[in-house]
Structures are given as structure tokens and as C-alpha cells.
Design an enzyme around this catalytic site. Structure first.
Site, short mmCIF file in Angstrom:
data_model
loop_
_atom_site.label_atom_id
_atom_site.label_comp_id
_atom_site.label_asym_id
_atom_site.label_seq_id
_atom_site.Cartn_x
_atom_site.Cartn_y
_atom_site.Cartn_z
N GLY A 129 65.78 36.91 44.58
CA GLY A 129 64.76 35.98 44.08
C GLY A 129 63.93 36.57 42.95
O GLY A 129 62.86 36.06 42.64
N LYS B 97 55.67 37.32 28.49
CA LYS B 97 54.58 38.04 29.18
C LYS B 97 53.80 38.90 28.19
O LYS B 97 52.57 39.04 28.31
CB LYS B 97 55.17 38.91 30.29
CG LYS B 97 55.78 38.10 31.43
CD LYS B 97 56.61 38.98 32.34
CE LYS B 97 57.15 38.22 33.54
NZ LYS B 97 58.16 38.97 34.30
N GLY C 144 59.09 38.38 42.75
CA GLY C 144 59.32 38.15 44.18
C GLY C 144 58.30 37.18 44.75
O GLY C 144 57.21 37.01 44.21
#
Ligand code: HSE
Length: 381
Positions: A171, A189, A286
Site C-alpha cells: 500500500g 511533494k 502507508g
């Protein structure tokens, strides 16, 4: 008590749902989903209007990902006077000025702490730092998937494709992992971080980016033999020309902090006038870490946060021509320009003499178009 309208019930959405369910100060009121499931049937909404027109909802939490319709939904929520919390770096990076200005105009909060650094409170740290100090540079490992892949290639001699599949199963990876391995996720980012750190608006497409799609086991073995680890780094620094900013594989000393970052962890640093270098290490991807930062944003709103992290929105020019560094280059079809730079060999590649990062990244993009197996990495100074 604040009521939340949740947009999306994927990896992060489910984390937010479960974390909020155990609290008494926040409540999930509706969840926008394409297909409902038994667990949330009573809360399921099929149309965004069921959320933005519901006066009992105070915060819209967007964790759907992707540009559209996430952008339209966030705009609709802000226009309706609702606070918005999102983990969506693509939307915030691409529509930074529009969305932050809309939030300020409507007198509501727009927060996106989970969008950069996963579970690390990196953006809120930048906000706190810049209110009493001047940040000159930011740099770091900002993508869990690629760090997971590079770490496994270095530690276990693992094969790129096999580890990528594992990162997807855990994930960490984006729905389309190309965004991770080609560096676009880091670029988003980096743009959001630079905008907040420096009070500017960096155009995303102006930041040159080279990913790790083509790194080979032979490259990694050569780096290790020479005492290096390869990490995919994003960096931005204020310069006289404006801003040097880029995303590129970088060979760091095996003894550096960056080299020791394992698995899906991130390590992001800033350099500031008073504080010097400060580094932040933690889970960069996550379900639970990312959801925790989303919930923290909701709690900041509960405590009165409005608007965006900063107000300043200066336009800035990205220019890497003044950054001189040596590069590792592996390409099967060397040209005269590269031959003129070559100084020594390293495994299957060459090491160049110092060359402008702007020039090298432009060349590498063109070269990768002609020969898709080309790989480059900057040598950390
Ligand atoms: N795909 C992203 C990563 C998720 O691997 O870092 C967190 O932003």
C-alpha cells in the site's frame, strides 16, 4: 465536535475512518464512495452534493487521489464554506494558488500535511520554522516506494520489478506507480514543501525530474563497491537566479544519514539561518501514518486553524544552471558531449567532471527518449 465528510475509502480513507471512530471530538458523517460496502453502508454517499450541501458537515476530508474530480470536489467544499483536509499532493501542487486563495477568501482552512512526508509532520514544521527563521534549502527522501525499492536492491541485491510489486502490495505505491518511480510524486511533494518553506509558487513542470525506473543491479553493485548508496532525492535551494530545484537519483556516502534510511521511511531536512540543519525521519507512506497526519489536520481545525500554512505567494523561476556536480552516467550510446565530460569509469557507467545540473538533466531526458535504458545519478558533494 466536528463532523467530517470523507471523500474516498481506499488505503488512507480507511485509516482515517478507523482512527476517527475511536475519538469523541471528531465524527465521520458521510463517506463518498463509488461502491459501498457493508461496514459503511449507513454513511455512504454517491453524490458530492450529499456532502457539500449538508450543513452538519464542517470538514471535507479528500483522500481519493488524482487530479479530477478531486479538484472540483475540493473547490465545491471550500465554496460551500467547509474546511478541507487533503492528502492529495497532485491537486495541491497543480492548483496551489487557486486553492489556497479560495480557502483564505472563504475564511476556512485548507490543510494538506499528509501530502508531503506521509506520517511526518513536515509541512507543519516548515510553517513553525519560517515564522521565526529563514529557510534557505530543503532536501530529502520524500517517497516511500522508491526508498523501499532502492533499500531492497542495496541490502538484498533484489530485482527492481519484484520489489516494486511488494511495495504496491504493502500500500505504499500510487495507483499508477509510474508517479513513484519516475519521480513525479517527489516533485509534487517538493513543490508543496518549497512553496511553504520559501513563501513562493513553484511551477511544477519547471522542476527537472529523473527517476529510478532504469537503475540496474550492476549499477547498485558498482555504487556499493565505491562506498555509495543511491537515493532518489528532491531538493530546492534559494539562489541569486531564483531557485535551484530538481528531483534526481543521488549517490550519497554510505555513512550519510540518507544512506541509512530503510524501507518506506522518509528523511527530509531543511537548512535555516538560526536553526541550521534539522532533519525529520519517519514513515513516509502507508495507511496509519498518513491517516494520522490527516486526523492531526482535523484536530488543528478543531483548535481554530484557518486559511493555509502561509500567505506569501511570490512567483519564482527555477534555474539549475548554477549547480555544478559530478554525475554517474550509464548509457549504451555515448555522444560527443558526454565523452567530453567523462573522467573515469564506475562499473557499467562513467563519472563526469562537474557539470551544470540543469544541462545534465536536460541532456538525460533527451537521451532517455532515444535510449530508454539510460540511467544517471548525481554525486553528492
Ligand atoms: N506513493 C507515495 C510514497 C505515498 O510511496 O511515498 C505517500 O505519499
Amino acid at each position: 465536535m466536528l463532523n467530517i465528510g470523507l471523500l474516498g475509502f481506499g488505503v488512507v480513507g480507511q485509516g482515517v475512518y478507523h482512527q476517527v471512530c475511536s475519538r469523541s471530538d471528531l465524527a465521520i458523517r458521510r463517506i463518498l464512495v463509488r461502491r459501498s460496502r457493508e461496514e459503511i453502508e449507513a454513511l455512504a454517499a454517491r453524490d458530492i452534493r450529499e456532502i457539500v450541501e449538508d450543513d452538519s458537515i464542517h470538514i471535507v476530508v479528500e483522500v481519493m487521489g488524482g487530479l479530477h474530480p478531486a479538484y472540483e470536489y475540493i473547490c465545491a467544499a471550500l465554496e460551500a464554506g467547509k474546511h478541507v483536509v487533503t492528502a492529495n499532493k497532485a491537486v495541491i501542487s497543480a492548483y496551489y494558488r487557486e486553492l489556497t486563495e479560495l480557502a483564505v477568501r472563504k475564511g476556512v482552512a485548507l490543510r494538506c500535511t499528509a501530502a508531503a512526508g506521509g506520517g511526518i509532520p513536515w509541512l507543519t514544521t516548515l510553517e513553525r520554522c519560517r515564522r521565526m527563521d529563514t529557510i534557505h534549502a530543503i532536501r530529502g527522501i520524500m517517497n516511500g516506494t522508491t526508498n523501499y525499492i532502492l533499500d531492497a536492491m542495496h541490502r538484498q541485491g533484489a530485482d527492481f520489478d519484484a520489489v516494486l510489486h511488494k511495495a504496491q502490495a504493502l500500500g505504499y505505491a500510487e495507483a499508477d506507480p509510474a508517479a513513484d518511480i519516475d519521480g513525479d510524486d517527489i516533485r509534487r511533494k517538493l513543490v508543496i514543501s518549497a512553496n511553504i518553506a520559501f513563501g513562493c509558487v513553484v511551477p511544477e513542470e519547471a522542476v527537472p525530474t529523473f527517476g529510478i525506473r532504469t537503475i540496474s543491479a550492476a549499477d547498485v553493485a558498482a555504487f556499493q563497491a565505491a562506498g555509495f548508496a543511491c537515493k532518489l532525492l528532491g531538493s530546492a535551494r534559494l539562489t541569486e537566479q531564483g531557485m535551484a530545484a530538481r528531483v534526481e537519483p543521488t549517490l550519497v556516502s554510505e555513512h550519510s544519514l540518507e544512506a541509512s534510511v530503510p524501507e518506506n521511511y522518509n528523511l527530509i531536512s531543511y537548512d535555516a539561518a538560526l536553526l541550521g540543519r534539522q532533519s525529520f525521519f519517519g514513515q513516509g507512506a502507508g495507511r496509519q501514518p498518513t491517516a494520522a497526519n490527516v486526523v492531526q489536520d482535523c484536530l488543528d481545525i478543531l483548535q481554530g486553524a484557518t486559511g493555509f500554512y502561509i500567505r506569501s505567494m511570490e512567483n519564482v523561476t527555477v534555474d539549475n544552471s548554477g549547480v555544478m556536480q559530478r554525475y554517474y552516467v550509464r548509457t549504451p550510446s555515448r555522444d560527443a558531449w558526454l565523452d567530453g565530460l567523462a573522467e573515469e569509469t564506475m562499473g557499467p557507467g562513467i563519472i563526469t567532471r562537474p557539470v551544470s545540473a540543469g544541462e545534465m538533466l536536460t541532456w538525460a531526458r533527451k537521451q532517455a527518449g532515444q535510449d530508454s535504458s539510460t540511467f544517471i545519478a548525481a554525486l553528492d558533494a
